[in-house]
Scaffold this active site. Structure first.
Site, short mmCIF file in Angstrom:
data_model
loop_
_atom_site.label_atom_id
_atom_site.label_comp_id
_atom_site.label_asym_id
_atom_site.label_seq_id
_atom_site.Cartn_x
_atom_site.Cartn_y
_atom_site.Cartn_z
N HIS A 80 14.50 -0.55 8.07
CA HIS A 80 14.56 -0.20 6.65
C HIS A 80 16.00 -0.29 6.16
CE1 HIS A 80 10.59 1.98 6.33
NE2 HIS A 80 10.79 2.12 7.62
N HIS A 128 10.38 -3.05 12.42
CA HIS A 128 11.02 -3.29 11.12
C HIS A 128 12.20 -2.35 10.96
CE1 HIS A 128 7.81 -0.32 10.69
NE2 HIS A 128 8.58 0.28 9.81
P1 5GP Z 1 7.48 3.02 8.85
O1 5GP Z 1 6.86 4.29 8.31
O2 5GP Z 1 6.56 2.39 9.87
O3 5GP Z 1 8.87 3.17 9.34
O4 5GP Z 1 7.58 2.04 7.60
C1 5GP Z 1 6.54 1.23 7.17
C2 5GP Z 1 6.85 0.81 5.77
O5 5GP Z 1 6.01 -0.29 5.44
C3 5GP Z 1 6.58 1.89 4.72
O6 5GP Z 1 7.80 2.23 4.06
C4 5GP Z 1 5.55 1.25 3.79
O7 5GP Z 1 5.79 1.53 2.43
C5 5GP Z 1 5.71 -0.24 4.08
N1 5GP Z 1 4.49 -1.01 3.88
C6 5GP Z 1 3.25 -0.70 4.36
N2 5GP Z 1 2.38 -1.65 4.00
C7 5GP Z 1 3.08 -2.59 3.30
C8 5GP Z 1 2.71 -3.82 2.67
O8 5GP Z 1 1.56 -4.25 2.67
N3 5GP Z 1 3.69 -4.51 2.05
C9 5GP Z 1 4.99 -4.06 2.02
N4 5GP Z 1 5.87 -4.81 1.38
N5 5GP Z 1 5.37 -2.91 2.60
C10 5GP Z 1 4.43 -2.18 3.24
#
Ligand code: 5GP
Ligand code: ZN
Length: 136
Positions: free
Chosen positions: A101, A99
């Site tokens: 951001h 993903h």
């Molecule tokens: P990472 O830390 O892996 O770069 O980002 C993962 C992101 O996914 C986090 O910012 C977190 O808030 C988001 N996230 C986790 N679970 C969910 C979910 O069930 N729905 C949505 N919309 N975002 C999620």
């Protein structure tokens, strides 16, 4: 992939606030909104992270980002945006489905803390490392 929260969102098994969708890509609001409009752009096909993607899948993902980013900017009135991708736990990845951001920025004192600590340049070391990477 089973037990992947983003695959479940893509499959419509759990809800998300979608902002863009086509055959290959989905963009939806991050549940925790580091800044208002914080959006995640994901490939519909499951990859653990960018380090596992082939160039075709990565091209499809990155090709959509400028348009989606501009839509977020237009809708939120943000003054700038950080576009961030975390790979593996040490780099802050917590959901293991690629993903990107999109984090709109409004003020310097918001909740997104991103710091690059600068070091004095060591040119021989830079040259050696660049050669090592280019040959890897
Ligand atoms: P990472 O830390 O892996 O770069 O980002 C993962 C992101 O996914 C986090 O910012 C977190 O808030 C988001 N996230 C986790 N679970 C969910 C979910 O069930 N729905 C949505 N919309 N975002 C999620
Ligand atoms: Zn997945």
């Amino acid at each position: 992939m089973a037990n992947c929260i983003f695959c479940k969102i893509i499959a419509g098994e759990i809800p998300a606030s979608k902002v863009y969708e086509d055959e290959e890509i989905l963009a939806f609001l991050d549940i925790s909104q580091v800044t208002p409009g914080h959006t995640l752009v994901v490939p519909k096909k499951h990859f653990r992270n960018m380090l596992e993607m082939n160039s075709k899948a990565a091209s499809q993902l990155f090709a959509r980002i400028p348009d989606i980013a501009r839509k977020v900017m237009k809708a939120t009135g943000a003054r700038g945006m950080n576009i961030i991708n975390n790979n593996e736990e040490i780099a802050g990845q917590s959901v293991f489905h690629t993903h990107v951001h999109l984090a709109p920025r409004y003020t310097e004192n918001d909740d997104l803390k991103l710091t690059f600590v600068a070091h004095e340049p060591n040119f021989p070391a830079l040259a050696e490392l660049a050669e090592k990477i280019s040959k890897a």
